[in-house]
Scaffold this active site. Structure first.
Site, PDB file in Angstrom:
ATOM      1  N   MET B 161      37.238   4.717 -78.690  1.00 55.13           N
ATOM      2  CA  MET B 161      36.471   5.386 -79.734  1.00 55.13           C
ATOM      3  C   MET B 161      35.840   6.620 -79.112  1.00 55.13           C
ATOM      4  O   MET B 161      35.126   6.507 -78.116  1.00 55.13           O
ATOM      5  CB  MET B 161      35.321   4.490 -80.190  1.00 55.13           C
ATOM      6  CG  MET B 161      35.778   3.241 -80.903  1.00 55.13           C
ATOM      7  SD  MET B 161      34.357   2.421 -81.637  1.00 55.13           S
ATOM      8  CE  MET B 161      33.644   1.651 -80.202  1.00 55.13           C
ATOM      9  N   ARG B 297      29.454  -3.410 -83.063  1.00 56.99           N
ATOM     10  CA  ARG B 297      28.077  -3.792 -82.755  1.00 56.99           C
ATOM     11  C   ARG B 297      27.926  -5.300 -82.629  1.00 56.99           C
ATOM     12  O   ARG B 297      27.152  -5.783 -81.806  1.00 56.99           O
ATOM     13  CB  ARG B 297      27.138  -3.199 -83.810  1.00 56.99           C
ATOM     14  CG  ARG B 297      26.949  -1.708 -83.582  1.00 56.99           C
ATOM     15  CD  ARG B 297      26.219  -0.988 -84.709  1.00 56.99           C
ATOM     16  NE  ARG B 297      26.016   0.413 -84.293  1.00 56.99           N
ATOM     17  CZ  ARG B 297      25.443   1.351 -85.052  1.00 56.99           C
ATOM     18  NH1 ARG B 297      25.014   1.041 -86.266  1.00 56.99           N
ATOM     19  NH2 ARG B 297      25.288   2.579 -84.584  1.00 56.99           N
ATOM     20  N   HIS B 440      24.724   1.586 -75.508  1.00 58.09           N
ATOM     21  CA  HIS B 440      25.924   2.057 -76.203  1.00 58.09           C
ATOM     22  C   HIS B 440      26.055   1.463 -77.607  1.00 58.09           C
ATOM     23  O   HIS B 440      25.349   0.537 -77.953  1.00 58.09           O
ATOM     24  CB  HIS B 440      27.189   1.878 -75.346  1.00 58.09           C
ATOM     25  CG  HIS B 440      27.598   0.477 -75.021  1.00 58.09           C
ATOM     26  ND1 HIS B 440      28.739   0.205 -74.325  1.00 58.09           N
ATOM     27  CD2 HIS B 440      27.039  -0.716 -75.265  1.00 58.09           C
ATOM     28  CE1 HIS B 440      28.863  -1.096 -74.181  1.00 58.09           C
ATOM     29  NE2 HIS B 440      27.848  -1.677 -74.740  1.00 58.09           N
ATOM     30  N   GLU B 441      26.914   2.069 -78.410  1.00 53.40           N
ATOM     31  CA  GLU B 441      27.086   1.674 -79.825  1.00 53.40           C
ATOM     32  C   GLU B 441      25.792   1.776 -80.616  1.00 53.40           C
ATOM     33  O   GLU B 441      25.531   0.973 -81.500  1.00 53.40           O
ATOM     34  CB  GLU B 441      27.629   0.242 -79.935  1.00 53.40           C
ATOM     35  CG  GLU B 441      28.978   0.022 -79.343  1.00 53.40           C
ATOM     36  CD  GLU B 441      30.055   0.832 -80.035  1.00 53.40           C
ATOM     37  OE1 GLU B 441      29.881   1.177 -81.202  1.00 53.40           O
ATOM     38  OE2 GLU B 441      31.061   1.120 -79.365  1.00 53.40           O
ATOM     39  N   GLY B 442      24.988   2.792 -80.313  1.00 55.14           N
ATOM     40  CA  GLY B 442      23.728   2.966 -81.032  1.00 55.14           C
ATOM     41  C   GLY B 442      22.601   2.299 -80.272  1.00 55.14           C
ATOM     42  O   GLY B 442      22.568   1.087 -80.136  1.00 55.14           O
TER      43      GLY B 442
END
Lengths: 599, 599
Positions: B161, B297, B440-442
């Site tokens: 991604m 997530r 990571h991932e927000g």
């Protein structure tokens, strides 16, 4: 902006809060007025910035290696320590009669912190040497002091503490290293010592190990342990360094952090005789060691604080300069991006760090100053009380920063996001370094047992009651200030719960059940103490923000008041909840059968 | 005892708690009965123990290196991933029509967790590939699916991604990578992408990047972002791999942990043309990506849980075998030393880990199962509600384990003391690996804004009210059990405070002030959800401990009830305190001027 010290804050804590001017008026510290203190701190900062900070990443990446029986490490380590010693920082806290500069401990702690903040792995060698020399100065014979203290205070010989063994880390009662008397009054040491920080290196001309061992026939347990001075290289009667004393470096431990400090498994008396000198009386070694350990524990708490200070300053600097995102509520994607310090959650993480770091800094310096005040106290009852208070606070000083300043480092890294997780920035190293502090010099659990078992149980809560009354006095004074009344009331409520919980613990005759709540109690007690120190700081700041303060100065002082408010709102309620839990003498850890876990 | 999975607990959560039997009866999952699930988990465990776990330390110590324009890393990585793919784990959750095995997501999540627990850095490649293939399956054209899905599901090509850029980690509105239309309907990509996990490697035959970029003339902000499939090596119409697509590896990031996963700065279209394929419609890329992000997530939260599971099992094993110290109250130093699991504070740290790990495991599998239930729901309102609930829970699933399972890893290391701090044991690596999950991932802060801004604010609290009612139902059922009544009452009290606080947040029209409390609210909400899951587990355990359960089984079930009690006593009150804080719409982070920090 310095990345390793906040001089304004240090001045505030030392002088505005702790009233160091009064301490300096004592004849023992005649050589140190405020200017002299400032100069010492200036010198520490200059050396730390020039020689300690620039090699911090290098000593982490190039871990000491065991090559041909010798320890190799980056040469900057020795250069930094020599400069530190040459400027007097090894000798700083020692009495003039021992060749020291006789400065207050609190000044020494503050100055050492600057080196630690810059590079904890290198500063450790100085810290350990001062600790070992302290033991020698306090309990060694005149002959031993004469030969060993001068080179240690000059930083030519370094020191270590050798307590743990492979089979006995926390349980010192079980150490098995033996000391056999020799005809000349010295002893022959045999055994293995584990986790010895600075246990071997080639930076100093010699290493002075302070070793716990048993003399044959000694009682079992902690009452049969004696303390020995054991040099790496033998020292003759004139103090000259001679042949190897046969302490074999059996291995270097490879740690997650603090990598620049060697950590060793040492074998004594394996390849030949290892000669040691008894310090003080036989079988009383653990008591001597604990005197040093108490100061070492302040040092560990302070080191945890300093790693967090470095993280706080780095992350604040980053947050001010990193441009990303828009303010909450700004819907126009074409609006200019802002520095991330404009985002509330970034500021929350900075406030959390500031509260932890400056609270812990105040705690550590308060404790160091108790050592000074105890030393100069003329009234015996006063001296005894100061010692008792220091004993009560030592587990807190060791543990609270180890827990909450590690947390601060976590938030520092979080502010940098992905960058903080890389080795291009110092945040991840600081976090790794800091993780050790909860483990060495007595784990969190051991500190809890010390607090609840020994300190609280020892006098049936009397010291805690007296200390709580002292904290209530601060709350009463703060309560008179309209801007601090709410915070004063919060502290008062927490103190009520603290005393109720202490009474509940002491009222529990089932000792294992009492101790099962010790660690949680220690953590919560620490929060109350830090809350008190924040209220005290807010009170001092309120007093100082007179009409003639500059805008910067007013901002600094407002910051103290705001951070007090933050701590009381965000953190203190958690302690009250934990204290309420302990008051129930909660038993789940006792009820859980050992077979339950990870079946 | 396996170090990477607790099969009994997995069965308990999947079948006793989540009622997976019912899910398996659905025609979509016709190929999977309980035995087939067990076999998949057996296979995952065998491969993970044989090929993932043994190289976990190696891939950490021998970080990927950039040599002659190629990434070099230990060859065990490829071997492990090939075995994982060959056994069907890449294809597991995909529909039959896409070449998948069409298993429930919850089974895929459970199986993936075994690989992650063994070696998160290597498992990441599989996780990323499945995520990218998910996007392609959901939104890609038939032609793209035909050429790219089979090799991804066979594990011959890996996926990534590509969202972040050097100047835009969290603020996707500000990405600047451009996509210019070419005559044949494809696009020419230019720009830099940062923090790309698996962004380059030589393990797979090709890499399929899912890239966010702007088509010239697109609106500013997140509504002008499109999604492209961009292969590392070009793929012709027959699906054959051809020449380089000119994606230059500009650098590898050197991380604190998860080192076996390459993390890259990639430059697109710098040394030649980089061709990409539009996925779905122009300008709708972020919406597509978020569908995948939501599953990613869950994966991140689950990875945090798995690192903690590994730490829990290692530290439990250590605590059972490490002999040191005597039981509290044993004054005789000659008494035999005991395994440290006999010490209450060690058991407290094991309970804390068990509560975090098994609570988080239940949370992640509950969320994964919502995806399944949403997919098979025939009632549109039911499907919508499941999607809404999943959306509400996603920030919790991402963040709660990232925070509290990291804490669990801290306690795992603490149990091992100095040994835990060395690289001779896996604890310090697990702790380092786990630290990434909050970033990571927000980040944590981004998740808080997602919860309070989007999920809570989006429907004025309706979903939260409905979910709270569902949690209250569990509390009502538990309240009927005398042994759980106290815990049920505690959860009820926490739910009252949760709803009061949510109402206070929603009642605050000052959006920045509301959002300033978002992260703390998220954390506390997570605690309430985990408390609910523990009460539910205790209820299921109470129901299961009938007369014919074996002694081991009864111990397992009693452990669930005891851990529920632990969580309600030790942890839930902290959440109530934090929720009470948020209800005041606390403003210290807004009141603190930016200039205040680290002056």
């Amino acid at each position: 902006m310095s990345m390793i010290v906040d001089r304004r804050d240090l001045d505030f804590i030392l002088f505005d809060l702790l009233g160091m001017d009064e301490l300096l008026r004592h004849e023992r510290f005649a050589a140190f007025d405020r200017d002299a203190c400032t100069q010492m701190l200036d010198t520490a900062q200059a050396i730390a910035e020039e020689l300690f900070l620039p090699i911090a990443a290098e000593v982490d990446a190039q871990e000491p290696r065991f090559v041909d029986g010798r320890v190799e490490m980056p040469e900057g380590t020795g250069r930094a320590l020599r400069a530190c010693a040459a400027a007097g920082f090894f000798a700083l806290p020692f009495a003039l009669e021992h060749g020291g500069l006789q400065a207050p401990r609190v000044l020494h702690t503050a100055a050492s912190g600057i080196f630690t903040c810059a590079n904890t792995a290198v500063a450790n060698y100085a810290f350990l040497t001062v600790g070992a020399a302290n033991l020698l100065a306090a309990f060694g014979s005149a002959a031993l002091r004469q030969n060993f203290l001068p080179p240690m205070l000059e930083g030519r010989w370094f020191g270590t503490m050798c307590l743990s063994e492979p089979q006995a880390g926390s349980s010192l009662a079980d150490i098995t290293t033996t000391a056999t008397p020799r005809a000349d009054g010295t002893f022959s040491l045999r055994g293995s010592k584990m986790w010895i920080s600075g246990g071997d290196q080639e930076v100093s001309e010699n290493i002075v190990h302070m070793v716990l061992a048993r003399i044959a026939g000694a009682p079992a347990g902690t009452r049969g342990i004696s303390l020995f001075l054991v040099p790496k290289r033998r020292v003759d009667e004139s103090g000259a360094v001679g042949a190897s004393n046969n302490i074999a470096l059996a291995g270097l431990n490879h740690k997650m952090g603090q990598r620049g400090t060697t950590n060793c498994l040492l074998n004594f008396g394996e390849s030949g005789e290892t000669i040691g000198y008894l310090i003080g009386e036989a079988h009383r070694g653990l008591g001597y060691m604990f005197q040093m350990m108490n100061e070492a524990r302040i040092g560990v708490g302070h080191a945890a604080t300093m790693s967090a200070l470095a993280g706080y300053r780095h992350s604040a600097e980053y947050a001010r300069t990193r441009i990303q995102g828009r303010k909450a509520g700004q819907k126009d994607p074409a609006a200019a991006a802002v520095p991330i310090i404009e985002h509330a959650d970034i500021r929350r993480m900075l406030l959390a760090q500031k509260a932890a770091v400056e609270g812990a800094q105040a705690l550590c310096l308060y404790a160091a100053q108790l050592v000074d005040r105890q030393e100069i106290a003329t009234d015996a009852a006063e001296a005894e009380w100061l010692g008792t208070l220091l004993g009560l606070l030592t587990p807190v000083v060791k543990s609270w920063p180890s827990e909450h300043c590690l947390e601060a480092n976590k938030w520092a890294m979080q502010i940098l996001g992905g960058y903080g997780y890389t080795r291009d920035y110092p945040l991840e190293r600081l976090y790794r370094d800091n993780r050790l502090n909860h483990i060495h010099e007595g784990t969190f659990g051991i500190q809890g047992i010390d607090l609840v078992g020994r300190k609280l149980g020892g006098d049936n809560g009397e010291a805690l009651r007296r200390f709580a009354a002292q904290m209530r006095e601060t709350a009463a004074r703060a309560g008179l200030q309209p801007t601090l009344a709410a915070e004063a009331a919060r502290l008062g409520g927490a103190l009520d719960q603290l005393e109720r919980t202490a009474a509940a613990l002491l009222g529990c005759a089932d000792i294992p059940r009492r101790l099962a709540n010790a660690t949680v109690f220690l953590d919560a007690f620490g929060h109350v103490v830090i809350g008190w120190l924040w209220l005290w700081q807010a009170l001092a700041a309120t007093a100082a923000r007179g009409g003639d303060a500059s805008a910067d100065e007013r901002l600094f002082l407002e910051g103290k008041i705001l951070t007090c408010r933050y701590f009381m709102a965000h953190e203190l309620p958690l302690a009250v909840a934990r204290l309420a839990l302990c008051a129930t003498l909660e038993t789940s850890s006792l009820d859980a059968p050992a077979a339950l876990f990870a079946l």
